[in-house]
Design an enzyme around this catalytic site. Structure first.
Site, PDB file in Angstrom:
ATOM      1  N   GLU A 187       0.828  -1.214   0.000  1.00  0.00           N
ATOM      2  CA  GLU A 187       0.000   0.000   0.000  1.00  0.00           C
ATOM      3  C   GLU A 187       0.860   1.262   0.000  1.00  0.00           C
ATOM      4  O   GLU A 187       0.509   2.277   0.607  1.00  0.00           O
ATOM      5  CB  GLU A 187      -0.948   0.014   1.209  1.00  0.00           C
ATOM      6  CG  GLU A 187      -2.053  -1.022   1.144  1.00  0.00           C
ATOM      7  CD  GLU A 187      -3.013  -0.795   0.000  1.00  0.00           C
ATOM      8  OE1 GLU A 187      -3.092   0.340  -0.510  1.00  0.00           O
ATOM      9  OE2 GLU A 187      -3.677  -1.759  -0.409  1.00  0.00           O
ATOM     10  N   GLY A 188       1.999   1.214  -0.683  1.00  0.00           N
ATOM     11  CA  GLY A 188       2.939   2.315  -0.697  1.00  0.00           C
ATOM     12  C   GLY A 188       3.920   2.153   0.433  1.00  0.00           C
ATOM     13  O   GLY A 188       3.553   2.213   1.614  1.00  0.00           O
TER      14      GLY A 188
END
Length: 595
Positions: free
Chosen positions: A442-443
């Protein structure tokens, strides 16, 4: 390893006593009376039961068995399918979903508590409903009415599940260079072709259909991120009457063999002219996808909290029972061969670190959830704008700090067990493995820090930061009474340091673009510790007011933990701040060939 128990007393303390969530809910017209304190309490009780009794018992066996791939077919570990059915039938997949399409419409302040419990019980299991909820969020915000009617009810019901398909073998963070193509058809649909990797829940046996949200480019799309569109691509096509039709040419080529979360199927997905439908506007796919990212990044941050809580529960139980050596001040249990290790200062340091950071994280996740609710449901423009600004600012902090802290806490919990912590049967090594991914997907946390420092702070001259700082400064001014001074004064000093640090980086970045990236990670951690000081001051205020009639020791424990945070953990900001102030020059002294 101790059985996971949902931390309902602590959750209710934060939700009801610290933040008075019921008053917030009743003040938000957009919620339309959907929730009150009594309903929320009943829902938390049920969530605690299903996570503790149904989902948690599958954690270790799911890790041992893992998801299995065989000729494009993925099988989840034994018990997952039945547990998912029970979870879905309880309405939990659609907890925050739009009631118009079968969701329960509950606020995020309640949702973050349930998410923590599911992650604490079983990380691998939690990811299947989490991705489905995120997929629903994007579809509800940007899909056509036809798509929402056709897909959302079954997804909220957990009959169908969802994924988000962004990453490709050659690109992760830099989505502008994706190669997946979408060719328009005469009927308004698109044929999507390409390969996506690291797709959580891309294929499994939990639901009868899987709905993929896929980033792709039209043949004439402009280069870079401005040419990305978003498409809904179902595993099985859906007939006009809502029944399932033929299989779409989207298949799982393999699943990854991972360090942790082994019960979660992480898939390579191949789209071979698979029929899809545009979600939102052409070339505006990133905007549509990022609608869900604030929620998903907060959710993944909460994975760190869940792991921390599970690690703490096991570690403190072990520390009370394991006897080794005598207390430095003399025997505590002279009738036994040795004292329990909880008497030793270093063990207490580790346990209190986990406790203080987990409880600070829980309070902060609730605070961020409140901002999401305000930004979504408030009707006053000023309140809505403040909520939106704080969500933008705090989301990268929540995702990165929760998960950095979560991994550190799991390592502490493992260390409390000594050699047993390295042995599989005790469960701590699994938590260390499971928690590690949350810092990456998610980054990555480095990207989150860059987002905070660059886009959310430097780019707007600190405008979002000033909104947060003014609120904290107001709390400090309003709570300077003697009894709160030991918590509020350190908070005020930490805030002043963060304000000065922010101004320094903004100024230096004007002449040297490298300053943003050089400062970002340490800056995010200074921000995180300062935000937790705010949370602990708010919790201490409640605890002080109730400590006099505290028969259980709950509130006095809160005060003791708050003191530990202020005196032993908050001072970390000083070394981190000095690292930021050292600037970017030390990072660029070496030529690439010298590494």
């Amino acid at each position: 390893m101790a059985d996971y128990k949902a931390p309902l007393r602590d959750i209710r303390f934060v939700l009801n006593e610290v933040f008075d969530a019921d008053t917030l809910w009743q003040s938000l017209p957009g919620l339309d009376g959907a929730i009150d304190a009594e309903t929320a309490d009943a829902m938390l009780e049920e969530a605690g039961k299903i996570t503790s009794n149904t989902i948690a018992p599958l954690n270790r066996s799911g890790d041992e068995e893992g998801a299995q791939w065989n000729d494009t077919v993925v099988t989840t570990p034994a018990g997952f399918k039945e547990a998912f059915k029970t979870y879905a039938e309880g309405g939990w997949v659609g907890l925050g979903g739009n009631p118009e399409y079968g969701g329960l419409g509950m606020p995020k302040t309640l949702g973050v508590q349930v998410e923590e419990m599911v992650y604490g019980a079983n990380n691998s299991f939690a990811l299947y409903p989490a991705l489905t909820a995120g997929c629903c969020l994007a579809l509800d915000a940007h899909g056509s009415e036809e798509l929402k009617q056709a897909y959302l009810p079954n997804m909220y019901a957990g009959v169908w599940s969802g994924t988000m398909c962004l990453t490709e073998p050659h690109c992760g963070t830099d989505l502008g260079i994706i190669r997946t193509k979408a060719v328009p058809e005469a009927d308004g649909s698109y044929l999507v072709s390409g390969t996506k990797i690291f797709i959580t829940g891309g294929e499994h046996d939990l639901t009868e259909n899987i709905i993929h949200l896929v980033l792709a480019k039209l043949p004439d799309a402009p280069a870079g991120p401005k040419g990305i569109s978003l498409f809904l691509v179902p595993k099985f096509l859906v007939n006009d009457d809502g029944s399932l039709g033929e299989r779409n040419p989207v298949t799982c080529g393999s699943i990854e063999h991972k360090m942790g979360i082994k019960g979660s199927a992480t898939c390579v997905m191949n789209f071979d002219s698979a029929r899809g439908y545009l979600v939102g506007e052409v070339n505006k796919g990133l905007n549509a996808m990022f609608t869900m990212m604030n929620y998903e990044r907060l959710s993944i941050g909460i994975q760190g909290i869940g792991c921390s809580e599970a690690s703490y529960q096991s570690a403190v139980d072990y520390a009370r029972e394991r006897i080794q050596s005598r207390a430095p001040t003399g025997a505590v249990q002279p009738e036994k061969a040795a004292d329990p290790i909880i008497v030793h200062p270093d063990v207490r340091r580790m346990l209190l670190t986990i406790k203080a950071m987990t409880e600070g994280s829980r309070a902060f996740s609730t605070y961020v959830g409140m901002q999401l609710d305000i930004s979504k449901y408030a009707d006053e423009p000023e309140a809505k704008k403040k909520g939106e600004d704080l969500v933008a600012l705090l989301t990268p902090v929540a995702k990165a700090f929760f998960t950095d802290v979560g991994f550190e806490n799991c390592v502490h919990g493992q260390q409390v067990f000594g050699g047993h912590g390295y042995i599989r049967e005790w469960g701590q090594e699994q938590l260390v493995r499971d928690a590690r991914i949350a810092q990456i997907y998610e980054g990555t946390n480095g990207i989150q820090a860059l987002d905070l420092m660059g886009r959310k702070t430097v780019a707007n001259g600190g405008a979002f930061f000033k909104v947060f700082a003014e609120e904290v400064r107001g709390f400090v001014a309003d709570n300077s009474a003697d009894e709160l001074a030991e918590f509020v004064q350190p908070l005020g000093k930490a805030l002043s340091n963060l304000e000065a640090l922010t101004a320094e980086v903004i100024e230096r970045s004007q002449s040297n673009p490298n300053e943003v990236g050089a400062a970002s990670v340490e800056y995010l951690h200074v921000f995180g510790y300062t935000a937790y000081a705010y949370m602990w001051a708010k919790m201490a205020k409640v605890a002080l007011a109730k400590a006099g009639a505290d028969e259980t020791g709950f509130y006095s424990a809160k005060l003791g933990t708050a003191r530990f945070f202020v005196k032993r953990l908050l001072p970390r900001i000083h070394s981190l701040s000095e690292s930021v102030r050292a600037g970017s020059e030390p990072l660029f002294e070496l030529d690439a060939s010298q590494f």
